[in-house]
Design a protein around this motif. Sequence first.
Motif, PDB file in Angstrom:
ATOM      1  N   GLY A 138      -7.811   7.773  -5.819  1.00  0.00           N
ATOM      2  CA  GLY A 138      -7.179   9.041  -5.468  1.00  0.00           C
ATOM      3  C   GLY A 138      -5.752   8.885  -4.985  1.00  0.00           C
ATOM      4  O   GLY A 138      -4.827   9.532  -5.481  1.00  0.00           O
ATOM      5  N   VAL A 139      -5.546   8.018  -4.014  1.00  0.00           N
ATOM      6  CA  VAL A 139      -4.203   7.839  -3.437  1.00  0.00           C
ATOM      7  C   VAL A 139      -3.257   7.153  -4.419  1.00  0.00           C
ATOM      8  O   VAL A 139      -2.105   7.558  -4.584  1.00  0.00           O
ATOM      9  CB  VAL A 139      -4.293   7.045  -2.115  1.00  0.00           C
ATOM     10  N   SER A 154       5.332   6.909  -0.517  1.00  0.00           N
ATOM     11  CA  SER A 154       5.283   5.439  -0.495  1.00  0.00           C
ATOM     12  C   SER A 154       4.651   4.944   0.795  1.00  0.00           C
ATOM     13  O   SER A 154       3.823   4.021   0.784  1.00  0.00           O
ATOM     14  CB  SER A 154       6.681   4.856  -0.640  1.00  0.00           C
ATOM     15  N   PHE A 155       5.021   5.554   1.913  1.00  0.00           N
ATOM     16  CA  PHE A 155       4.425   5.181   3.194  1.00  0.00           C
ATOM     17  C   PHE A 155       2.934   5.469   3.207  1.00  0.00           C
ATOM     18  O   PHE A 155       2.132   4.648   3.668  1.00  0.00           O
ATOM     19  CB  PHE A 155       5.114   5.923   4.343  1.00  0.00           C
ATOM     20  N   LEU A 156       2.538   6.622   2.693  1.00  0.00           N
ATOM     21  CA  LEU A 156       1.125   6.977   2.626  1.00  0.00           C
ATOM     22  C   LEU A 156       0.342   5.994   1.756  1.00  0.00           C
ATOM     23  O   LEU A 156      -0.748   5.542   2.127  1.00  0.00           O
ATOM     24  CB  LEU A 156       0.968   8.396   2.079  1.00  0.00           C
ATOM     25  N   THR A 157       0.913   5.627   0.612  1.00  0.00           N
ATOM     26  CA  THR A 157       0.247   4.694  -0.292  1.00  0.00           C
ATOM     27  C   THR A 157       0.139   3.307   0.328  1.00  0.00           C
ATOM     28  O   THR A 157      -0.915   2.671   0.271  1.00  0.00           O
ATOM     29  CB  THR A 157       0.996   4.622  -1.629  1.00  0.00           C
ATOM     30  N   VAL A 158       1.222   2.835   0.921  1.00  0.00           N
ATOM     31  CA  VAL A 158       1.211   1.507   1.538  1.00  0.00           C
ATOM     32  C   VAL A 158       0.214   1.461   2.693  1.00  0.00           C
ATOM     33  O   VAL A 158      -0.547   0.496   2.828  1.00  0.00           O
ATOM     34  CB  VAL A 158       2.628   1.112   2.005  1.00  0.00           C
ATOM     35  N   SER A 159       0.191   2.501   3.524  1.00  0.00           N
ATOM     36  CA  SER A 159      -0.734   2.482   4.658  1.00  0.00           C
ATOM     37  C   SER A 159      -2.187   2.577   4.200  1.00  0.00           C
ATOM     38  O   SER A 159      -3.054   1.872   4.722  1.00  0.00           O
ATOM     39  CB  SER A 159      -0.406   3.603   5.639  1.00  0.00           C
ATOM     40  N   THR A 160      -2.482   3.406   3.203  1.00  0.00           N
ATOM     41  CA  THR A 160      -3.856   3.525   2.724  1.00  0.00           C
ATOM     42  C   THR A 160      -4.321   2.254   2.040  1.00  0.00           C
ATOM     43  O   THR A 160      -5.421   1.748   2.315  1.00  0.00           O
ATOM     44  CB  THR A 160      -3.988   4.711   1.758  1.00  0.00           C
TER      45      THR A 160
END
Length: 154
Positions: free
Chosen positions: A44-45, A138-144
Motif C-alpha cells: 500500500g505505502v 518520501s518521509f512517510l515511505t522511509v519511516s513505514t
Amino acid sequence: MEHYVLGSLLFTLLLGLLLFRKMFQSRKLFSDRFGMIVATTYSGVFNFSIGMYLYLLLPDYAEFISCVVVIIGGGSGVIIGSIVKFHSVIAGFFHGTVGALMGMMLGVVVYNPSLCRLPAVNEVMLNQSIIVLSSFISFLTVSTLGLLYYSFKV
C-alpha cells in the motif's frame, strides 16, 4: 522540480527493493498473520508513493499513467504477497492497486487543485507544493518501510 521527483522515485524504488530482499531472505520466519500485515502495509505505502511520483513526472499522459500504475501496483502487490501464502497475494494485489491509484489521485489534485474546488495556483506555488508533498511522501515511505525492516530484526 522534475529532478527532485525523479530522485525521490528512484530512492523509493531502491528502498523497496532492499526491503523486498530482506523480506525474501527471512520469509521462513513469518507467521501467516505477520506476512499478511507486511504485504498490505508494504504494498500500500510503496505503491502510493510510486503512483504519485509517476503522475507528477508525466502529467500529460494521464490515461497511460493510470494503466501503468494499476499494472505496477497489482504486480508488485502480487510479488510481495507471494512470499508468504495465497491470501497474502490477494491482499497485496488489492492494497497495491488501491495504493497506486490513490497516489495517482493525490498527484492529480496537487497538479490541478481546482478539481477539488481549491484555489488555483501559479507555477511557483505548484513547484513548491510538489516539492513539499514529495518530501512528505518520501518521509512517510522511509519511516513505514524502516519500521517494517526493523520488525524483521525483532
